[in-house]
Scaffold this motif. Structure first.
Motif, PDB file in Angstrom:
ATOM      1  N   LEU A  24       0.723  -1.315  -0.057  1.00  0.00           N
ATOM      2  CA  LEU A  24       0.092  -0.187  -0.043  1.00  0.00           C
ATOM      3  C   LEU A  24       0.849   1.253  -0.001  1.00  0.00           C
ATOM      4  O   LEU A  24       0.409   2.146  -0.734  1.00  0.00           O
ATOM      5  CB  LEU A  24      -1.112   0.059   1.230  1.00  0.00           C
ATOM      6  CG  LEU A  24      -1.900   0.999   1.181  1.00  0.00           C
ATOM      7  CD1 LEU A  24      -3.037   0.910   0.015  1.00  0.00           C
ATOM      8  CD2 LEU A  24      -2.981   1.083   2.427  1.00  0.00           C
ATOM      9  N   PHE A  25       1.985   1.411   0.824  1.00  0.00           N
ATOM     10  CA  PHE A  25       2.930   2.457   0.877  1.00  0.00           C
ATOM     11  C   PHE A  25       3.355   2.902  -0.461  1.00  0.00           C
ATOM     12  O   PHE A  25       3.196   4.154  -0.912  1.00  0.00           O
ATOM     13  CB  PHE A  25       4.020   2.509   1.805  1.00  0.00           C
ATOM     14  CG  PHE A  25       3.392   2.460   3.354  1.00  0.00           C
ATOM     15  CD1 PHE A  25       2.353   3.135   3.684  1.00  0.00           C
ATOM     16  CD2 PHE A  25       4.080   2.067   4.296  1.00  0.00           C
ATOM     17  CE1 PHE A  25       1.891   3.237   4.828  1.00  0.00           C
ATOM     18  CE2 PHE A  25       3.726   1.899   5.656  1.00  0.00           C
ATOM     19  CZ  PHE A  25       2.625   2.603   5.883  1.00  0.00           C
ATOM     20  N   PRO A  26       3.835   2.352  -1.511  1.00  0.00           N
ATOM     21  CA  PRO A  26       4.123   2.795  -2.782  1.00  0.00           C
ATOM     22  C   PRO A  26       3.022   3.251  -3.638  1.00  0.00           C
ATOM     23  O   PRO A  26       3.198   4.317  -4.143  1.00  0.00           O
ATOM     24  CB  PRO A  26       4.714   1.687  -3.487  1.00  0.00           C
ATOM     25  CG  PRO A  26       5.273   0.559  -2.360  1.00  0.00           C
ATOM     26  CD  PRO A  26       4.191   0.907  -1.205  1.00  0.00           C
ATOM     27  N   LEU A  32       0.038  10.551  -3.990  1.00  0.00           N
ATOM     28  CA  LEU A  32       0.669  11.947  -3.521  1.00  0.00           C
ATOM     29  C   LEU A  32       1.395  12.632  -4.514  1.00  0.00           C
ATOM     30  O   LEU A  32       1.297  13.860  -4.726  1.00  0.00           O
ATOM     31  CB  LEU A  32       1.286  11.868  -2.057  1.00  0.00           C
ATOM     32  CG  LEU A  32       0.366  11.256  -0.952  1.00  0.00           C
ATOM     33  CD1 LEU A  32       1.327  11.193   0.205  1.00  0.00           C
ATOM     34  CD2 LEU A  32      -0.542  12.458  -0.559  1.00  0.00           C
ATOM     35  N   LEU A  33       2.297  12.193  -5.102  1.00  0.00           N
ATOM     36  CA  LEU A  33       3.250  12.603  -5.938  1.00  0.00           C
ATOM     37  C   LEU A  33       2.425  13.197  -7.377  1.00  0.00           C
ATOM     38  O   LEU A  33       2.666  14.120  -7.889  1.00  0.00           O
ATOM     39  CB  LEU A  33       4.403  11.738  -6.620  1.00  0.00           C
ATOM     40  CG  LEU A  33       5.388  11.364  -5.685  1.00  0.00           C
ATOM     41  CD1 LEU A  33       6.475  10.298  -6.054  1.00  0.00           C
ATOM     42  CD2 LEU A  33       6.038  12.668  -5.274  1.00  0.00           C
ATOM     43  N   LEU A  34       1.365  12.156  -7.675  1.00  0.00           N
ATOM     44  CA  LEU A  34       0.517  12.530  -8.877  1.00  0.00           C
ATOM     45  C   LEU A  34      -0.270  13.897  -8.372  1.00  0.00           C
ATOM     46  O   LEU A  34      -0.662  14.796  -9.182  1.00  0.00           O
ATOM     47  CB  LEU A  34      -0.329  11.512  -9.241  1.00  0.00           C
ATOM     48  CG  LEU A  34      -1.273  11.483 -10.358  1.00  0.00           C
ATOM     49  CD1 LEU A  34      -0.294  11.604 -11.582  1.00  0.00           C
ATOM     50  CD2 LEU A  34      -2.106  10.281 -10.688  1.00  0.00           C
ATOM     51  N   ILE A  35      -0.725  13.965  -7.182  1.00  0.00           N
ATOM     52  CA  ILE A  35      -1.712  15.196  -6.914  1.00  0.00           C
ATOM     53  C   ILE A  35      -0.600  16.312  -6.835  1.00  0.00           C
ATOM     54  O   ILE A  35      -0.885  17.459  -7.161  1.00  0.00           O
ATOM     55  CB  ILE A  35      -2.152  14.866  -5.353  1.00  0.00           C
ATOM     56  CG1 ILE A  35      -3.305  13.842  -5.467  1.00  0.00           C
ATOM     57  CG2 ILE A  35      -2.482  16.324  -4.709  1.00  0.00           C
ATOM     58  CD1 ILE A  35      -3.577  13.547  -3.811  1.00  0.00           C
ATOM     59  N   VAL A  36       0.702  16.241  -6.314  1.00  0.00           N
ATOM     60  CA  VAL A  36       1.652  17.375  -6.149  1.00  0.00           C
ATOM     61  C   VAL A  36       2.022  17.689  -7.880  1.00  0.00           C
ATOM     62  O   VAL A  36       1.921  19.020  -8.186  1.00  0.00           O
ATOM     63  CB  VAL A  36       3.220  16.898  -5.866  1.00  0.00           C
ATOM     64  CG1 VAL A  36       4.048  17.841  -6.221  1.00  0.00           C
ATOM     65  CG2 VAL A  36       3.004  16.794  -4.435  1.00  0.00           C
ATOM     66  N   ALA A  37       1.989  16.699  -8.910  1.00  0.00           N
ATOM     67  CA  ALA A  37       2.198  17.065 -10.303  1.00  0.00           C
ATOM     68  C   ALA A  37       0.987  17.912 -10.948  1.00  0.00           C
ATOM     69  O   ALA A  37       1.072  19.034 -11.719  1.00  0.00           O
ATOM     70  CB  ALA A  37       2.364  15.748 -10.947  1.00  0.00           C
ATOM     71  N   PHE A  38      -0.164  17.439 -10.497  1.00  0.00           N
ATOM     72  CA  PHE A  38      -1.511  18.153 -10.994  1.00  0.00           C
ATOM     73  C   PHE A  38      -1.499  19.503 -10.274  1.00  0.00           C
ATOM     74  O   PHE A  38      -1.906  20.375 -11.084  1.00  0.00           O
ATOM     75  CB  PHE A  38      -2.572  17.139 -10.775  1.00  0.00           C
ATOM     76  CG  PHE A  38      -2.858  16.299 -11.695  1.00  0.00           C
ATOM     77  CD1 PHE A  38      -2.711  16.309 -13.192  1.00  0.00           C
ATOM     78  CD2 PHE A  38      -3.131  14.781 -11.286  1.00  0.00           C
ATOM     79  CE1 PHE A  38      -2.727  15.049 -13.948  1.00  0.00           C
ATOM     80  CE2 PHE A  38      -3.533  13.749 -12.363  1.00  0.00           C
ATOM     81  CZ  PHE A  38      -3.211  14.137 -13.449  1.00  0.00           C
ATOM     82  N   ARG A 118       9.248  22.470 -15.429  1.00  0.00           N
ATOM     83  CA  ARG A 118       9.681  21.403 -15.379  1.00  0.00           C
ATOM     84  C   ARG A 118       9.079  20.550 -14.299  1.00  0.00           C
ATOM     85  O   ARG A 118       8.701  21.020 -13.282  1.00  0.00           O
ATOM     86  CB  ARG A 118      11.114  21.902 -14.887  1.00  0.00           C
ATOM     87  CG  ARG A 118      12.254  20.585 -14.683  1.00  0.00           C
ATOM     88  CD  ARG A 118      13.651  21.041 -14.303  1.00  0.00           C
ATOM     89  NE  ARG A 118      13.431  21.810 -13.054  1.00  0.00           N
ATOM     90  CZ  ARG A 118      14.220  21.402 -11.942  1.00  0.00           C
ATOM     91  NH1 ARG A 118      14.790  20.287 -12.224  1.00  0.00           N
ATOM     92  NH2 ARG A 118      13.886  22.046 -10.825  1.00  0.00           N
ATOM     93  N   LEU A 119       9.004  19.248 -14.892  1.00  0.00           N
ATOM     94  CA  LEU A 119       8.206  18.403 -13.705  1.00  0.00           C
ATOM     95  C   LEU A 119       9.232  17.129 -13.272  1.00  0.00           C
ATOM     96  O   LEU A 119       8.662  16.242 -12.688  1.00  0.00           O
ATOM     97  CB  LEU A 119       6.851  17.714 -14.568  1.00  0.00           C
ATOM     98  CG  LEU A 119       5.780  18.538 -14.792  1.00  0.00           C
ATOM     99  CD1 LEU A 119       4.628  17.998 -15.744  1.00  0.00           C
ATOM    100  CD2 LEU A 119       5.149  19.329 -13.677  1.00  0.00           C
ATOM    101  N   LEU A 124       8.072  11.034 -10.393  1.00  0.00           N
ATOM    102  CA  LEU A 124       6.911  10.046 -10.523  1.00  0.00           C
ATOM    103  C   LEU A 124       7.348   9.257 -11.832  1.00  0.00           C
ATOM    104  O   LEU A 124       7.440   9.922 -12.952  1.00  0.00           O
ATOM    105  CB  LEU A 124       5.630  10.880 -10.656  1.00  0.00           C
ATOM    106  CG  LEU A 124       4.377  10.032 -10.775  1.00  0.00           C
ATOM    107  CD1 LEU A 124       4.566   8.917  -9.390  1.00  0.00           C
ATOM    108  CD2 LEU A 124       2.998  10.714 -10.776  1.00  0.00           C
ATOM    109  N   PRO A 125       7.505   8.123 -11.651  1.00  0.00           N
ATOM    110  CA  PRO A 125       7.888   7.157 -13.124  1.00  0.00           C
ATOM    111  C   PRO A 125       6.491   7.461 -14.200  1.00  0.00           C
ATOM    112  O   PRO A 125       5.376   7.683 -13.890  1.00  0.00           O
ATOM    113  CB  PRO A 125       7.656   5.892 -12.592  1.00  0.00           C
ATOM    114  CG  PRO A 125       7.938   5.847 -11.096  1.00  0.00           C
ATOM    115  CD  PRO A 125       7.174   7.135 -10.650  1.00  0.00           C
TER     116      PRO A 125
END
Length: 148
Positions: A24-26, A32-38, A118-119, A124-125
């Motif tokens: 679950l953690f990954p 969370l990284l996807l939320i940061v990117a958006f 820049r992202l 995030l892969p």
């Protein structure tokens, strides 16, 4: 007897929580990284929209095409800088055809701002390394203001 059955049940579940956490953690970190990117894309888009609006307005207040291009470009770059947006590439285009219109004729000027954000630092892969955001805004030129 109940306690023995309970002990067996507890013994079978040993490590299940650890295994669930490892799976679950990954996934949670990726979300969370996807939320940061958006969030970064959205706030950067708002900054580019504001810069285009301010650039068009600054250009429309000038009296000739050259001054309009200079004022619009300077205002767009200053707006991006003031909003804290660091673009890897910035392009500002100001259309100045409206300055050739005769007095009394409705005319406009349009500012188009492009900013590459820049992202790659999000990590995030599958996320592209950068995204180019574009915004345009049209502002009216005073029909009865003298133009050079």
């Amino acid at each position: 007897m109940i306690t023995t059955a309970l002990r067996r049940q507890l013994a079978r579940d040993d490590g299940a929580l650890s295994l669930e956490a490892m799976i679950l953690f990954p996934v949670l970190i990726m979300v969370l990284l996807l939320i940061v990117a958006f969030g970064r894309i959205q706030s950067s888009g708002n900054a580019v929209d504001t810069a285009a609006r301010n650039a068009a307005r600054a250009a429309s207040l000038e009296r000739d095409a050259g001054a309009a291009r200079s004022a619009g470009t300077a205002d767009a770059r200053a707006g991006l800088r003031d909003q804290g947006l660091s673009c890897t590439a910035v392009s500002v285009d100001i259309t100045t055809d409206g300055f050739n219109a005769p007095l009394g004729t409705p005319a406009t000027t349009t500012a188009t701002v492009r900013c590459t954000v820049r992202l790659s630092d999000i990590g995030l892969p599958g996320l592209p390394g950068a995204k180019t955001l574009t915004s345009s805004f049209t502002s009216s030129i005073d029909s009865y203001r003298q133009r050079d």
